[in-house]
Design an enzyme around this catalytic site. Structure first.
Site, PDB file in Angstrom:
ATOM      1  N   LYS A   1       0.837  -1.206   0.000  1.00  0.00           N
ATOM      2  CA  LYS A   1       0.000   0.000   0.000  1.00  0.00           C
ATOM      3  C   LYS A   1       0.873   1.258   0.000  1.00  0.00           C
ATOM      4  CE  LYS A   1      -3.447   2.376   2.795  1.00  0.00           C
ATOM      5  NZ  LYS A   1      -4.428   2.309   3.878  1.00  0.00           N
TER       6      LYS A   1
ATOM      7  N   ARG B   1      -5.244  -4.410   6.037  1.00  0.00           N
ATOM      8  CA  ARG B   1      -5.848  -5.702   6.417  1.00  0.00           C
ATOM      9  C   ARG B   1      -7.256  -5.867   5.863  1.00  0.00           C
ATOM     10  NH1 ARG B   1      -4.601  -2.357  10.469  1.00  0.00           N
ATOM     11  NH2 ARG B   1      -6.228  -1.473  11.791  1.00  0.00           N
TER      12      ARG B   1
ATOM     13  N   GLU C   1      -4.764  -6.602  14.705  1.00  0.00           N
ATOM     14  CA  GLU C   1      -4.224  -5.293  14.336  1.00  0.00           C
ATOM     15  C   GLU C   1      -5.338  -4.238  14.437  1.00  0.00           C
ATOM     16  OE1 GLU C   1      -0.626  -4.796  11.495  1.00  0.00           O
ATOM     17  OE2 GLU C   1      -2.335  -4.148  10.298  1.00  0.00           O
TER      18      GLU C   1
ATOM     19  N   HIS D   1      -5.888 -33.193  17.591  1.00  0.00           N
ATOM     20  CA  HIS D   1      -4.811 -34.060  18.079  1.00  0.00           C
ATOM     21  C   HIS D   1      -3.655 -33.234  18.630  1.00  0.00           C
ATOM     22  CE1 HIS D   1      -6.708 -37.739  16.645  1.00  0.00           C
ATOM     23  NE2 HIS D   1      -7.199 -36.949  15.715  1.00  0.00           N
TER      24      HIS D   1
ATOM     25  N   LYS E   1       9.359  -1.006  14.073  1.00  0.00           N
ATOM     26  CA  LYS E   1       9.970  -0.715  12.767  1.00  0.00           C
ATOM     27  C   LYS E   1      11.092   0.305  12.921  1.00  0.00           C
ATOM     28  CE  LYS E   1       5.809  -1.033   9.861  1.00  0.00           C
ATOM     29  NZ  LYS E   1       4.908  -0.232   9.041  1.00  0.00           N
TER      30      LYS E   1
HETATM   31  O1  F6P Z   1       2.139  -4.217   9.906  1.00  0.00           O
HETATM   32  C1  F6P Z   1       1.834  -2.893   9.608  1.00  0.00           C
HETATM   33  C2  F6P Z   1       1.326  -2.712   8.242  1.00  0.00           C
HETATM   34  O2  F6P Z   1       1.215  -1.359   8.030  1.00  0.00           O
HETATM   35  C3  F6P Z   1      -0.008  -3.425   7.971  1.00  0.00           C
HETATM   36  O3  F6P Z   1      -1.103  -2.719   8.434  1.00  0.00           O
HETATM   37  C4  F6P Z   1       0.040  -3.574   6.500  1.00  0.00           C
HETATM   38  O4  F6P Z   1      -0.896  -4.503   6.055  1.00  0.00           O
HETATM   39  C5  F6P Z   1       1.463  -4.026   6.331  1.00  0.00           C
HETATM   40  O5  F6P Z   1       2.205  -3.255   7.267  1.00  0.00           O
HETATM   41  C6  F6P Z   1       2.028  -3.858   4.951  1.00  0.00           C
HETATM   42  O6  F6P Z   1       1.997  -2.529   4.539  1.00  0.00           O
HETATM   43  P1  F6P Z   1       2.195  -2.117   3.024  1.00  0.00           P
HETATM   44  O7  F6P Z   1       1.080  -2.717   2.244  1.00  0.00           O
HETATM   45  O8  F6P Z   1       2.153  -0.629   3.015  1.00  0.00           O
HETATM   46  O9  F6P Z   1       3.526  -2.639   2.573  1.00  0.00           O
END
Ligand code: F6P
Length: 550
Positions: A213, A275, A360, A391, A515
């Protein structure tokens, strides 16, 4: 946002304290044997239908009064106002000042959903059409690589929402996929992931879909750069990147900076949370696998449940019900986790997908006003396909000390194509499915154990208390539409809970700190650089890492 009830501390609301009083009356726990004995119609009454999904909630530790009180809590906390604001495209993700419109991704052509006065639906369908054209070219062999050979392997590189959704759905719908193409999903920055995904592939026949994204996620960009090296080394020409890399992103500038032609970029929008995104262009790999028609059937399934959530009365609104049951267990009966147990091998990644969706979204401890919450929010979500779990960890659910509400998801028919002897195994699979919820709900009393002639000293060990709550979700078959319905059901369940808890379910600030720290620590690992301000424990571990690795 339009009128919602006046904010109040959740736990001081009369609707909340009414539930506490109700819980106190019902403790230690309502007995399911008693509830069924007192209400012969319970099994029929405590069911609901949405689309193809038949949902049985009779094995829950609730009565009509519990459900009525929970619905009153939903009204008082403004769940319906927030739902309507979401569907209208209002900026309900307040900490990021964004609309939350994954529902627009599956709105039919011709629908109107406005963000800042602009109808976003035509744009959604324009991207879907571009995806369809591209997917068809890959599937037909018309999209060729740099050397003119057709693409036979598609590798999606992404993480979190840019991986879990398409990877889960690809697995779920394998039976609908083009088996002549190979699909792989790479997410982990551990180089082993990319290595194992590509080691047996021919670079000349491999297409990478870089899905991000933001197009700033370090794991994805690192893997994408390594994949580019792998490709260019093999084909000996930088120009090969154009035919072997496409991108899915909201960030055209960064895509271009990476070296991918933006003509080969499929866009989505900041009002789609990571998500909540696999029904956007993030699902490009899935569409290439199952084809545009099947993808659209999946979107229709999503939309069907969206409409149900938006319009069904509270009494029969399934996502509302599932969300409120979770509130009951987490906030009033002390449950810390929630198990999702699909009785379908094809849904093996579904619990992992739901972990991100739920944890999340609702893993928050301050409310929308930034105040520390004084109530439980999202549960730990976990699970694996049911029979394997039987199991392994079901022992703890049956006889351990924890309350673990669980969703059992099963199908009346095996997935298409599974015939003969393997298809006939389906009844055995489902016999386990029904037997487990029965045992969890009704257990086995000490007297029943004694009647079997069990020696007295073993009676406590062989007795099952029961009263372990489960939801049973049954569908005719795992189809693209049913998968869309299931995912939308959980999306809206998570929404309901976030609304009740008055938290922002659409941000994820909690992942940021790790991060930032990783970026600071990395030079210490690779170059032994001094990292100012490193705590003594981490500094010692970094030193040990360098020492042990010599
Ligand atoms: O883990 C944090 C996050 O921002 C998620 O919400 C998202 O799905 C993932 O990282 C990947 O983000 P991107 O699609 O921007 O690479």
């Amino acid at each position: 946002m339009s009128e919602s009830p006046a904010p109040a501390v959740l736990t001081l609301r009369p609707e909340w304290t009414a539930l506490e009083d109700h819980r106190a009356d019902a403790l230690p726990r309502p007995s399911l044997r008693r509830l069924f004995a007192e209400d012969p119609g319970r099994a029929e009454r405590y069911t609901a239908r949405v689309g193809d999904l038949y949902v049985d909630y009779s094995k829950h530790l609730v009565t009509d009064e519990t459900l009525a009180l929970l619905r009153e809590l939903a009204v008082a906390t403004g769940v319906f106002e927030l739902r309507d604001a979401m569907f209208r495209g209002e900026r309900i993700n307040t900490t990021e000042d964004r609309a939350v419109l994954h529902t627009a991704l599956r709105a039919p052509r011709g629908a109107v959903v406005e963000v800042d006065g602009e109808n976003v639906v035509p744009g959604v369908h324009a991207v879907l059409d571009r995806m369809a054209a591209f997917a068809q070219r890959v599937r037909s062999g018309e999209w060729t690589g740099h050397t003119g050979r057709r693409v036979r392997n598609v590798v999606n590189i992404g993480i979190g929402g840019s991986d879990l959704g398409p990877a889960m759905a690809y697995e779920a719908l394998r039976a609908y996929g083009d088996r002549s193409l190979v699909f792989r999903f790479v997410s982990n920055v551990d180089g082993a992931d990319l290595y194992e995904a590509t080691r047996d592939l021919d670079p000349a026949e491999t297409l990478f879909i870089v899905a991000s994204k933001t197009f700033t996620t370090v794991e994805t960009l690192t893997n994408a750069a390594s994949a580019r090296d792998w490709l260019v080394d093999a084909l000996g020409d930088e120009a090969a990147v154009a035919r072997h890399f496409v991108a899915v992103s909201t960030n055209a500038e960064k895509v271009a900076a990476f070296g991918i032609d933006t003509a080969n970029m499929f866009e989505f929008w900041d009002w789609v949370g990571g998500r909540y995104s696999f029904d956007s262009a993030i699902g490009l790999s899935l569409m290439a696998a199952i084809g545009p028609d099947r993808f659209r059937e999946m979107l229709d399934g999503f939309h069907l449940v969206d409409e149900h959530f938006r319009t069904a009365p509270a009494e029969s609104n399934v996502p509302l019900l599932m969300g409120l049951l979770g509130v009951w267990y987490g906030d009033f009966l002390g449950a810390q986790s929630h198990a999702v147990l699909p009785y379908s091998h094809y849904l093996s990644r579904f619990p992992a997908y739901l972990q991100q969706l739920d944890m999340e979204s609702n893993g928050k401890s301050v409310d929308r006003d930034g105040q520390e919450v004084g109530w439980q929010t999202g549960p730990v979500v976990w699970g694996t396909p049911g029979t394997n779990g039987q199991h392994a960890y079901y022992q703890l659910i049956h006889q351990g000390t924890k309350l673990i509400p669980a969703d059992f998801i099963g199908f009346a028919r095996p997935v298409r194509g599974l015939g003969g002897r393997l298809g006939a195994q389906h009844d055995l699979l489902m016999a386990n499915f029904f037997a487990q919820t029965q045992a969890l709900a009704f257990g086995k009393t000490p007297d029943e154990v004694r009647e079997e002639g069990v020696p007295e000293e073993l009676v406590p060990h062989k007795s099952f208390r029961g009263d372990h709550p489960t939801t049973t979700i049954l569908a005719p078959e795992l189809t693209p539409s049913v998968l869309g319905q299931l995912v939308a059901l959980y999306e809206h369940k998570v929404f309901v809970q976030g609304a009740v808890w008055n938290i922002d379910s659409f941000d994820q600030w909690g992942v940021e700190l790790g991060k930032i720290l990783a970026r600071r620590v990395e030079p210490a690992l690779s170059k032994g650089a001094h990292v100012p301000g490193l705590d003594p424990s981490t500094a010692a571990l970094v030193a040990a890492y360098r020492d042990i690795g010599k």
